[in-house]
Every structure is written in C-alpha cells, then in structure tokens.
Design a protein around this motif. Structure first.
Motif, mmCIF file in Angstrom:
data_model
loop_
_atom_site.group_PDB
_atom_site.id
_atom_site.type_symbol
_atom_site.label_atom_id
_atom_site.label_comp_id
_atom_site.label_asym_id
_atom_site.label_seq_id
_atom_site.Cartn_x
_atom_site.Cartn_y
_atom_site.Cartn_z
ATOM 1 N N GLY A 67 0.813 -1.217 0.000
ATOM 2 C CA GLY A 67 0.000 0.000 0.000
ATOM 3 C C GLY A 67 0.844 1.263 0.000
ATOM 4 O O GLY A 67 0.348 2.337 -0.321
ATOM 5 N N CYS A 68 2.126 1.140 0.371
ATOM 6 C CA CYS A 68 3.065 2.266 0.256
ATOM 7 C C CYS A 68 3.563 2.297 -1.194
ATOM 8 O O CYS A 68 4.026 1.276 -1.715
ATOM 9 C CB CYS A 68 4.227 2.058 1.226
ATOM 10 S SG CYS A 68 5.681 3.047 0.807
ATOM 11 N N LEU A 69 3.450 3.450 -1.841
ATOM 12 C CA LEU A 69 3.837 3.527 -3.257
ATOM 13 C C LEU A 69 5.290 3.094 -3.458
ATOM 14 O O LEU A 69 5.601 2.306 -4.359
ATOM 15 C CB LEU A 69 3.629 4.950 -3.782
ATOM 16 C CG LEU A 69 4.084 5.206 -5.218
ATOM 17 C CD1 LEU A 69 3.374 4.277 -6.199
ATOM 18 C CD2 LEU A 69 3.841 6.674 -5.587
ATOM 19 N N GLY A 70 6.182 3.605 -2.613
ATOM 20 C CA GLY A 70 7.600 3.258 -2.754
ATOM 21 C C GLY A 70 7.829 1.757 -2.620
ATOM 22 O O GLY A 70 8.557 1.148 -3.405
ATOM 23 N N CYS A 71 7.203 1.159 -1.630
ATOM 24 C CA CYS A 71 7.366 -0.286 -1.416
ATOM 25 C C CYS A 71 6.685 -1.084 -2.518
ATOM 26 O O CYS A 71 7.226 -2.091 -2.989
ATOM 27 C CB CYS A 71 6.796 -0.679 -0.054
ATOM 28 S SG CYS A 71 7.766 -0.081 1.346
ATOM 29 N N ASP A 72 5.510 -0.622 -2.960
ATOM 30 C CA ASP A 72 4.794 -1.349 -4.021
ATOM 31 C C ASP A 72 5.610 -1.351 -5.315
ATOM 32 O O ASP A 72 5.636 -2.349 -6.045
ATOM 33 C CB ASP A 72 3.414 -0.720 -4.262
ATOM 34 C CG ASP A 72 2.419 -1.068 -3.162
ATOM 35 O OD1 ASP A 72 2.746 -1.921 -2.307
ATOM 36 O OD2 ASP A 72 1.316 -0.479 -3.151
ATOM 37 N N LEU B 145 14.587 0.342 1.595
ATOM 38 C CA LEU B 145 13.774 -0.019 2.752
ATOM 39 C C LEU B 145 12.718 1.042 3.020
ATOM 40 O O LEU B 145 12.868 2.201 2.629
ATOM 41 C CB LEU B 145 14.652 -0.175 3.995
ATOM 42 C CG LEU B 145 15.740 -1.248 3.934
ATOM 43 C CD1 LEU B 145 16.515 -1.275 5.248
ATOM 44 C CD2 LEU B 145 15.119 -2.619 3.640
ATOM 45 N N HIS B 146 11.665 0.640 3.703
ATOM 46 C CA HIS B 146 10.615 1.589 4.068
ATOM 47 C C HIS B 146 11.102 2.434 5.245
ATOM 48 O O HIS B 146 10.954 2.061 6.409
ATOM 49 C CB HIS B 146 9.318 0.851 4.428
ATOM 50 C CG HIS B 146 8.180 1.781 4.706
ATOM 51 N ND1 HIS B 146 7.437 2.371 3.703
ATOM 52 C CD2 HIS B 146 7.667 2.244 5.874
ATOM 53 C CE1 HIS B 146 6.508 3.155 4.242
ATOM 54 N NE2 HIS B 146 6.633 3.094 5.560
ATOM 55 N N VAL B 147 11.694 3.569 4.893
ATOM 56 C CA VAL B 147 12.191 4.535 5.868
ATOM 57 C C VAL B 147 11.433 5.829 5.604
ATOM 58 O O VAL B 147 11.256 6.222 4.449
ATOM 59 C CB VAL B 147 13.706 4.764 5.686
ATOM 60 C CG1 VAL B 147 14.215 5.860 6.607
ATOM 61 C CG2 VAL B 147 14.475 3.470 5.930
ATOM 62 N N LYS C 261 5.405 9.653 4.584
ATOM 63 C CA LYS C 261 5.500 8.727 3.462
ATOM 64 C C LYS C 261 6.919 8.162 3.352
ATOM 65 O O LYS C 261 7.862 8.727 3.909
ATOM 66 C CB LYS C 261 5.174 9.448 2.154
ATOM 67 C CG LYS C 261 3.740 9.908 2.012
ATOM 68 C CD LYS C 261 3.597 10.540 0.645
ATOM 69 C CE LYS C 261 2.199 11.068 0.406
ATOM 70 N NZ LYS C 261 2.113 11.748 -0.899
ATOM 71 N N HIS C 262 7.029 7.081 2.582
ATOM 72 C CA HIS C 262 8.321 6.505 2.219
ATOM 73 C C HIS C 262 9.226 7.644 1.726
ATOM 74 O O HIS C 262 8.862 8.378 0.812
ATOM 75 C CB HIS C 262 8.084 5.478 1.097
ATOM 76 C CG HIS C 262 9.211 4.544 0.823
ATOM 77 N ND1 HIS C 262 9.062 3.180 0.803
ATOM 78 C CD2 HIS C 262 10.508 4.784 0.518
ATOM 79 C CE1 HIS C 262 10.214 2.612 0.491
ATOM 80 N NE2 HIS C 262 11.120 3.574 0.317
ATOM 81 N N LEU C 263 10.356 7.789 2.356
ATOM 82 C CA LEU C 263 11.284 8.869 2.006
ATOM 83 C C LEU C 263 11.577 8.869 0.505
ATOM 84 O O LEU C 263 11.809 7.813 -0.081
ATOM 85 C CB LEU C 263 12.588 8.631 2.782
ATOM 86 C CG LEU C 263 13.559 9.790 2.928
ATOM 87 C CD1 LEU C 263 12.953 10.868 3.827
ATOM 88 C CD2 LEU C 263 14.876 9.287 3.536
HETATM 89 ZN ZN LIG Z 1 7.534 2.118 1.716
#
Ligand SMILES: [Zn+2]
Length: 163
Positions: free
Chosen positions: A9-14, A53-55, A102-104
């Motif tokens: 659901g996090c754009l960066g992670c997705d 990573l999700h930071v 949000k994801h940096l």
């Molecule tokens: Zn993320």
C-alpha cells in the motif's frame, strides 16, 4: 528506529516489490538507494531517489545509507546536467502524507528554460506547486526513452571510472 522492509500500500514499497508497474523501469540501484523516473505531473527527466527499505525520515536512515546518499544524489544530478541542459537541478524532499509520513523520496528535477517559460517564469517551490496542480504526465514512450538514455549514461560513466 528499525526499518520495516516492505509495506503493502506504500507507493515506494509497491514499486520496489513489483506490485505496481514502473514506466521506464529502475534507472540505477545502489546498496541502499533506487533511482527511477517520477510518476505524476513533474517534467520529463525528473527523478525519484528512494531508499530500498521503508524509511520515512532522514533521521531513520542507517549510517551506511546516509553516507551513500550524497554520492547517489550527486551522480543523479550529474546525469541530468549531461542529458537535460537545465538552468538548475533541484534536489528536495517532502514525503509528507496527510495522515502519516511517506516513504522517504528525494525529487531530483532538471528545470530547463522551457519549463520555467511554460510556468510564467516561476522558479523553485512556486514552480513545483504550480506543476503539481496540473494533470500532466510525461508520455510513457518519452519516459521509457529517457530512462534508457539515463541507464546508458550511468554505464558509460562507470566505464570511464567517472567517480
Ligand atoms: Zn515504503
């Protein structure tokens, strides 16, 4: 804070995990950072530099990731200087969601004379704010071609020992 690896659901992670398509694909990866073309209404050539990573805060980066960041931002900026002939390359970081951080992600944006002219001479945060109000999206084939040129530039730079 210990980084969480993957947040659906996090754009960066997705994007990292392949749950969402990334037009143009990844331009460059380092041990801690990924460089890609932006999604959304910023001009062609605008990059996103995000941690693997999700930071959600620069304060939460590992020492290694923080040390690598300067080099990654410099190299991304050098590539944009070479390919886009900008008046200036902006480097900024907001990552500020309504309900949570949000994801940096650092925006590395080549601002050309044409871009400034198209937005009535605006510059800096005034220019970005005006751009974000549009529904512009760079044509997919132009994004893909740009990303290919960018990858070629990094390969050639590495071949020349360009550090
Ligand atoms: Zn993320």
């Amino acid at each position: 804070m210990v980084a969480v690896n993957d947040v659906p659901g996090c754009l960066g992670c997705d994007l990292r995990a392949g749950r969402r398509e990334l037009p143009g694909g990844v331009i460059r990866e380092t041990d801690h950072w990924v460089v890609q073309h932006v999604l959304g209404p910023l001009n062609l050539g605008t990059l996103i530099v995000a941690p693997r990573l999700h930071v959600v805060s620069a304060a939460d980066l590992s020492v290694d990731a923080a040390e690598e960041l300067g080099q990654v931002l410099r190299d991304a900026s050098r590539m944009l200087e070479a390919l886009c002939e900008p008046e200036q390359v902006y480097v900024c970081q907001w990552s500020h969601g309504e309900s949570a951080r949000k994801h940096l992600h650092f925006v590395v944006q080549p601002v050309t004379a044409d871009v400034v002219r198209a937005f009535d001479g605006r510059r800096s945060e005034q220019l970005q704010a005006a751009m974000m109000l549009t529904d512009y999206e760079a044509p997919r084939e132009e994004v893909e071609a740009f990303c290919e040129r960018a990858r070629r530039w990094f390969r050639a730079d590495a071949g020349q020992g360009g550090r």
